[in-house]
Structure formats: C-alpha cells, structure tokens
Design a protein around this motif. Sequence first.
Motif, PDB file in Angstrom:
ATOM      1  N   GLY A 230      -6.918  -0.104  33.251  1.00  0.00           N
ATOM      2  CA  GLY A 230      -6.442  -1.489  33.130  1.00  0.00           C
ATOM      3  C   GLY A 230      -5.205  -1.493  32.244  1.00  0.00           C
ATOM      4  N   VAL A 231      -4.168  -2.190  32.684  1.00  0.00           N
ATOM      5  CA  VAL A 231      -2.934  -2.183  31.893  1.00  0.00           C
ATOM      6  C   VAL A 231      -3.188  -2.793  30.508  1.00  0.00           C
ATOM      7  N   ALA A 232      -3.994  -3.836  30.465  1.00  0.00           N
ATOM      8  CA  ALA A 232      -4.314  -4.426  29.169  1.00  0.00           C
ATOM      9  C   ALA A 232      -5.311  -3.519  28.460  1.00  0.00           C
ATOM     10  N   SER A 233      -4.916  -3.055  27.314  1.00  0.00           N
ATOM     11  CA  SER A 233      -5.732  -2.083  26.584  1.00  0.00           C
ATOM     12  C   SER A 233      -6.940  -2.774  25.945  1.00  0.00           C
ATOM     13  N   THR A 234      -8.125  -2.231  26.163  1.00  0.00           N
ATOM     14  CA  THR A 234      -9.337  -2.838  25.590  1.00  0.00           C
ATOM     15  C   THR A 234     -10.133  -1.803  24.805  1.00  0.00           C
TER      16      THR A 234
ATOM     17  N   ALA B  40      -4.367 -13.001  21.357  1.00  0.00           N
ATOM     18  CA  ALA B  40      -3.260 -13.728  21.996  1.00  0.00           C
ATOM     19  C   ALA B  40      -2.483 -12.805  22.936  1.00  0.00           C
ATOM     20  N   LEU B  41      -2.302 -11.566  22.517  1.00  0.00           N
ATOM     21  CA  LEU B  41      -1.578 -10.607  23.370  1.00  0.00           C
ATOM     22  C   LEU B  41      -2.324 -10.399  24.689  1.00  0.00           C
ATOM     23  N   LYS B  42      -3.646 -10.232  24.593  1.00  0.00           N
ATOM     24  CA  LYS B  42      -4.440 -10.017  25.820  1.00  0.00           C
ATOM     25  C   LYS B  42      -4.247 -11.186  26.774  1.00  0.00           C
ATOM     26  N   LEU B  43      -4.299 -12.411  26.205  1.00  0.00           N
ATOM     27  CA  LEU B  43      -4.210 -13.583  27.064  1.00  0.00           C
ATOM     28  C   LEU B  43      -2.834 -13.678  27.733  1.00  0.00           C
ATOM     29  N   LYS B  44      -1.794 -13.456  26.941  1.00  0.00           N
ATOM     30  CA  LYS B  44      -0.425 -13.510  27.490  1.00  0.00           C
ATOM     31  C   LYS B  44      -0.281 -12.523  28.632  1.00  0.00           C
ATOM     32  N   GLU B  45      -0.720 -11.300  28.360  1.00  0.00           N
ATOM     33  CA  GLU B  45      -0.524 -10.215  29.319  1.00  0.00           C
ATOM     34  C   GLU B  45      -1.140 -10.487  30.673  1.00  0.00           C
ATOM     35  N   ILE B  46      -2.392 -10.940  30.651  1.00  0.00           N
ATOM     36  CA  ILE B  46      -3.082 -10.992  31.939  1.00  0.00           C
ATOM     37  C   ILE B  46      -3.209 -12.387  32.521  1.00  0.00           C
TER      38      ILE B  46
ATOM     39  N   VAL C 162      -0.489   5.670  16.264  1.00  0.00           N
ATOM     40  CA  VAL C 162      -1.621   5.239  17.076  1.00  0.00           C
ATOM     41  C   VAL C 162      -1.108   4.991  18.490  1.00  0.00           C
ATOM     42  N   SER C 163      -1.762   5.587  19.470  1.00  0.00           N
ATOM     43  CA  SER C 163      -1.293   5.400  20.851  1.00  0.00           C
ATOM     44  C   SER C 163      -2.376   5.779  21.845  1.00  0.00           C
ATOM     45  N   GLN C 164      -2.600   4.922  22.806  1.00  0.00           N
ATOM     46  CA  GLN C 164      -3.540   5.271  23.875  1.00  0.00           C
ATOM     47  C   GLN C 164      -2.960   6.407  24.692  1.00  0.00           C
ATOM     48  N   SER C 165      -1.753   6.179  25.210  1.00  0.00           N
ATOM     49  CA  SER C 165      -1.167   7.130  26.150  1.00  0.00           C
ATOM     50  C   SER C 165      -0.620   8.377  25.479  1.00  0.00           C
ATOM     51  N   GLY C 166      -0.156   8.213  24.253  1.00  0.00           N
ATOM     52  CA  GLY C 166       0.532   9.326  23.589  1.00  0.00           C
ATOM     53  C   GLY C 166       1.911   9.565  24.178  1.00  0.00           C
ATOM     54  N   GLU C 167       2.403   8.603  24.951  1.00  0.00           N
ATOM     55  CA  GLU C 167       3.706   8.781  25.603  1.00  0.00           C
ATOM     56  C   GLU C 167       4.663   7.622  25.320  1.00  0.00           C
ATOM     57  N   THR C 168       4.280   6.687  24.481  1.00  0.00           N
ATOM     58  CA  THR C 168       5.136   5.525  24.224  1.00  0.00           C
ATOM     59  C   THR C 168       6.420   5.976  23.515  1.00  0.00           C
ATOM     60  N   ALA C 169       7.551   5.688  24.143  1.00  0.00           N
ATOM     61  CA  ALA C 169       8.827   6.238  23.664  1.00  0.00           C
ATOM     62  C   ALA C 169       9.090   5.892  22.200  1.00  0.00           C
TER      63      ALA C 169
ATOM     64  N   ALA D 280       3.230   2.245  15.453  1.00  0.00           N
ATOM     65  CA  ALA D 280       2.673   2.138  16.814  1.00  0.00           C
ATOM     66  C   ALA D 280       3.274   0.915  17.485  1.00  0.00           C
ATOM     67  N   CYS D 281       2.880   0.670  18.723  1.00  0.00           N
ATOM     68  CA  CYS D 281       3.394  -0.493  19.461  1.00  0.00           C
ATOM     69  C   CYS D 281       2.232  -1.326  20.001  1.00  0.00           C
ATOM     70  N   GLY D 282       2.474  -2.620  20.172  1.00  0.00           N
ATOM     71  CA  GLY D 282       1.535  -3.512  20.852  1.00  0.00           C
ATOM     72  C   GLY D 282       0.132  -3.447  20.280  1.00  0.00           C
ATOM     73  N   THR D 283      -0.811  -3.344  21.188  1.00  0.00           N
ATOM     74  CA  THR D 283      -2.222  -3.305  20.805  1.00  0.00           C
ATOM     75  C   THR D 283      -2.511  -2.193  19.805  1.00  0.00           C
ATOM     76  N   ALA D 284      -1.875  -1.050  20.010  1.00  0.00           N
ATOM     77  CA  ALA D 284      -2.117   0.089  19.111  1.00  0.00           C
ATOM     78  C   ALA D 284      -1.646  -0.243  17.701  1.00  0.00           C
ATOM     79  N   ALA D 285      -0.584  -1.039  17.582  1.00  0.00           N
ATOM     80  CA  ALA D 285      -0.096  -1.428  16.250  1.00  0.00           C
ATOM     81  C   ALA D 285      -1.098  -2.376  15.589  1.00  0.00           C
TER      82      ALA D 285
HETATM   83  C1  F6R Z   1      -1.489  -4.202  25.469  1.00  0.00           C
HETATM   84  C2  F6R Z   1      -1.003  -2.864  25.673  1.00  0.00           C
HETATM   85  C3  F6R Z   1       0.265  -2.454  25.012  1.00  0.00           C
HETATM   86  C4  F6R Z   1       0.110  -1.041  24.443  1.00  0.00           C
HETATM   87  C5  F6R Z   1       1.454  -0.528  23.912  1.00  0.00           C
HETATM   88  C6  F6R Z   1       1.314   0.841  23.282  1.00  0.00           C
HETATM   89  O1  F6R Z   1      -2.678  -4.420  26.139  1.00  0.00           O
HETATM   90  O2  F6R Z   1      -1.605  -2.097  26.357  1.00  0.00           O
HETATM   91  O3  F6R Z   1       0.666  -3.357  24.027  1.00  0.00           O
HETATM   92  O4  F6R Z   1      -0.849  -1.074  23.426  1.00  0.00           O
HETATM   93  O5  F6R Z   1       2.370  -0.463  24.952  1.00  0.00           O
HETATM   94  O6  F6R Z   1       0.826   1.754  24.204  1.00  0.00           O
HETATM   95  P1  F6R Z   1       0.173   3.126  23.760  1.00  0.00           P
HETATM   96  O7  F6R Z   1      -1.094   2.792  23.049  1.00  0.00           O
HETATM   97  O8  F6R Z   1      -0.048   3.876  25.013  1.00  0.00           O
HETATM   98  O9  F6R Z   1       1.152   3.773  22.836  1.00  0.00           O
END
Ligand code: F6R
Length: 608
Positions: A399-403, A483-489, A348-355, A301-306
């Motif tokens: 919200g762009v920052a995933s919570t 830390a990621l949340k803080l950096k992002e926003i 793991v992915s919120q969007s299901g579209e992360t390349a 996964a990437c970012g928060t999902a990872a």
């Molecule tokens: C952080 C954030 C990103 C996503 C990452 C993966 O707040 O939103 O790090 O978690 O880009 O995105 P998804 O979950 O859509 O695969």
Amino acid sequence: MCGIVGYFGPSQDSVKIVLEGLKRLEYRGYDSAGVSFIDQNNHLKVYKKAGKLDNLKEELKDKDIVARTCIGHTRWATHGGVTDVNAHPHNNDILSIIHNGIIENAHEIRAQLEKEGVKFKSETDSESFLELVTYELRKDVPIKEAIAKSFKKIHGNSSFVVLYPKTGEIFAIKRGAPLVAGINEIGSEALVSSDPYALAGMVHKLYFPEDEVLLHISAANHNLINFYELDLTKTKRYLSKKQDLSVQVSEKGEYEHYMLKEIHEQPELIRALTQYYFGGEGYESLTRVAKLKPERILISACGTAAYAGTVAKDFFEGINRIPTVVELASEFRYRNPIIKPTDLGIFVSQSGETADTLAAQAMCKKSGIKTVSIANVEGSTLFRDCDENLLIRAGVEIGVASTKAFTQQVLTGRLLSAALSGKLDDAEYRVKLAAKFSLLAERVDHLLVHSEVIKNVAESIYNKKGFFYTGRGAYYPIALEGALKLKEIAYVHAEGYAAGELKHGPIALIDEEIVNVAIIAPELYEKTISNIQENKARKGIIVGIGQAEDKEGKRLSDYYIPVDFNGLEELAPLYVNVVNQLLAYYMAKFKGTDIDKPRNLAKSVTVE
Ligand code: F6R
C-alpha cells in the motif's frame, strides 16, 4: 517512482515474465509502461503506452511474441509529459534503455549531442543517456566502455538497464538509485529490477550492486552476471543474499486492499519484533548501536518515517535523556547543520531508497559520525550505506500509504531506547517490555475486530470540507501522521496540529464544515478538553478518540471512538495511530478513491 525489470535467459516468454515483474511494481506509482525485447529474428521490438499497465497488455494481446531478452519499465514522469513517446524504453537502431532517476545535466548533454546532429524523439532526460552511449558506440567504442564512459558524464541519481540488440546482452548500472539483480537456482536466468519484490519467486539469489558498478549479463561468460568497476576491472562491490521473499506473502488474500491487509498485519508484527530483538541477530545489532553511546541523536527521514522518528525522539529524550533532533531529510541535506563527532545519525525509512534520506545519511557519514538505519528493506541503499542497521521486520509493504512500517519503526526506536539504557540484558525488564508490546498487539487486535465504530464515523464525516487532527506530546506526531494518511488516500485537506496551537491562527478556519479529530489522551487531559471546547464553540465537528469511560470527552464529541489507554503507557500513541489509519482507510473507501495507489504518489521517492 519508476519501476525497472529486465530478463535474460532461455525462456521464450520473457515479455510475460517482465510484465509480471512490472505488475508487482505497480504499487510504487507510475503513469506509463513499456517493454522492449529481441524477437526470434533478432530484431528489437518496442511497445510503450501512457496509462496503466493494462493499456500495454492490451496492445501486446494479439501479438505472437517470442522473445528471450526483454526489459520493461513503469514510468513516473519527471521530465516531459505523460505520453507514449516519453514512456520507456527509449530506443534507436543500436540500443534500448530504461531509466529510473533524474539526469541533472540532461539539458547540456542533449544540446551538445544535437550540435553533433543527433535527433531526439522524446522530451525525457533519459534519452540523453541513450544517445550518449550510442554516440560512443558509433565511434567504435566497445559497449561496456561506452556505458561506463557515458555514466561518468551524467550527474544526479539514476539507475539504467541497457539492452544491446547486437548481442542480446543486458547491462545495468546505478548511482544513488535502487538496482538489484538475481539469478535462478540453476544459474540459467538472470533478472534485474529496481525492487527485489518484483523478483520474488523468480530468482534464488539476489545481488545488490554498489554505486557505479557495471553489471554485464551475458551467456558468453562463465557467470551469467559479471560486475565491473567503471575502469572495467572486475569487482566484488556488491552484496549477495538468498532471495527469501515469496509471492504469496505479498498477496492481498481476503482483503479488499493491501492497505487494509497491512493494517491487520500489525498485531502479529508487533509480537514478532521483541522476539527478533531479544535474541540472535537483532540483539547483536541493538547492542552494537547502544555501545556507540551517543551524546546526541540526529534523526532524519521523510513523511511518515519522519513522524515515526518524532515519536522515537520522545523515547530517547524521555527515557534515555539523550538530546534528540528530528529533521526532514529534504531540509537537513541542504542546510549546514551542526554535526558533532559524538552525535549518532539515525535514518528512518521503509524503502531504504528515499533520495533525500540517502543524501542526509551521506552527509552525516561524510562528517565522520556513525550512521544507523531503521529500515524495512534489507539490502536497500540505506541499509548498505549505514554503519549499523536496525531492521523493522514489517514484511513487504505494498500500500502506498505507509501503515505497518510506521508502527514497526516506532517500536524499533523503543527497543533501541531500551538498549541505550543498558537494560536489554535485564530479564525482568525484558519481560515487562515484551508484555507491553503484547498488550499493544492485543489492543490493536481488539480495535480491528471492532472497527465498525470507526467505519460508521468515517461514513458520517468523509464528505466534510476539512480536517484538523489534534494531539499533545507524543500524540502530536500521531495527529500529523493521521492527517497525512487522510490527505494521501482520501484527497481531502487535513492538517495535524498540536492541540494547544490551533488557537494561534488555524482556529479562524473552524466552522460547521470542519472536523476536529481530537486525540483525548490521559496526559494533559484537561488542557485537551479545553482545546476541544474552543473548537466546539466555533461550531467545529468534534470526533473524539478517547478513553471509553470518559463521559466529558464523549459529551463534547459529535462522534466518539472509544479506546483503552490503560497500561500501554509510552506505546499508546501507536494504538491511537491505528484508529487514524482505519479512519482514513474508511473515509477513502466511502469516497471511492484508489486506496492502494493514490494519485500522484509513489511508494518509494527516489528523486528529490
Ligand atoms: C506516507 C508515506 C510517505 C513515506 C516517505 C518516506 O504514507 O508513505 O510519506 O513515509 O515517502 O518513505 P520511506 O519510508 O520509504 O523512506
């Protein structure tokens, strides 16, 4: 990332409809916007502007627009600067197109076409597709064939919508990038988009085409939307489902920001998840995944999902004793990882579209192992590509920052771990687990009601130079996520560290301008306290997050956020994570940043 919306139907307000769709996609992040449409005299009209959608609206304000077919785009620049010319749609006297993704061989296509005398207007990769299709059309190749032929020639992941002014029809196609179409209840209007959310309340039924399926939207055929393979035979390679998103669900309501609203939604969502997974569809999917009996789990996964995957790893290893590897999808996809036939791939992915996540999944699938998504968006590419899906049921996350997605991803992992241990049918176990979820919801509720403490701490520290979030064990990924949340926003440098690791280098940075947000969990308590002392001795500012009654933690902290770990056990990291979400939110608020749409970021990262 880029947003796509297209409208085909009898309404003469198509531009307004498209702009409304684009507005809803603003959360995905963009830097320019544009529309093209066929006016009442059958002429193609194009308006595009760098900057916010409001710039475009301002430009359109005094125009008397009557338009039936319209396509619109919000651009997130990849090839070429943020200028009016580089904004989409891209057009010539024959076609208008919008694009989401990257054409990897755009440079070669452009060079070839330039040799043939084609003049390009922009610096974008997208325009090469426009001119490629146009080149075919000029040779009298019919439009469908011209698009299919051109699409075969381009490399990389992209989705396109093409407006053909000659007939007023719309075409759409994708490979590895999001695309959805929909029709209204009476079948008189069709819309396309990169995100079903843009179409909420506008369509009744949704269609998710598979890769390389060409959509033809035209009133000339019996069905408004027709689906073709690239050899132009008709196809059924799409998933259809009723549109169940309503616009109201995704409005901000009483909250100042979507992020705050989404943080507040968590208790309800936590409570609802066990209900979903203890019966019906949810139960079935968990049981099917458990039956796969993996010898090892590969999470990518990437970012928060990872980070959510890293917390879940603790469940699979700690509770199930299944060796689990978590790897960033952007790394995994380009390595030569060991994938064994008895492994299970979890994505793991919120969007299901992360390349990158999609590519990691494709790699595992190709190697023959079963793949499972822990995803939010039903019908997304990841959802469709995986053998099984465990939906996190977080609702639309704007919200762009995933919570809330993070919380639901981790909890879905916990439920999978329950299924893997074969206890899902044990009534007593279920009651206990549901009670634990419920306790977590209750504690989060309590935090939200008493968030003033966190807000006050945020006010005292928001303008400090740098932040180290520290935690041990399952709190280490929570430190990374904080830390990621803080950096992002809040646009401030922050790092997540394993508490015991700071002294191996980063401690050199600690001084009176550096904040250590220390998670003081009951596990490894003494060790954590020693680590705090090391930072305090170097004049670091300590923000402790610890048990309310912990006198020592409080004494060592310059600011203290009291919490209650009791009874939460393995779910406690999620509770602390909400403290970090609020801390980041309030610090960003004091800094006055654009919390829901932080600079440079996109909600769904559909490019590499
Ligand atoms: C952080 C954030 C990103 C996503 C990452 C993966 O707040 O939103 O790090 O978690 O880009 O995105 P998804 O979950 O859509 O695969």
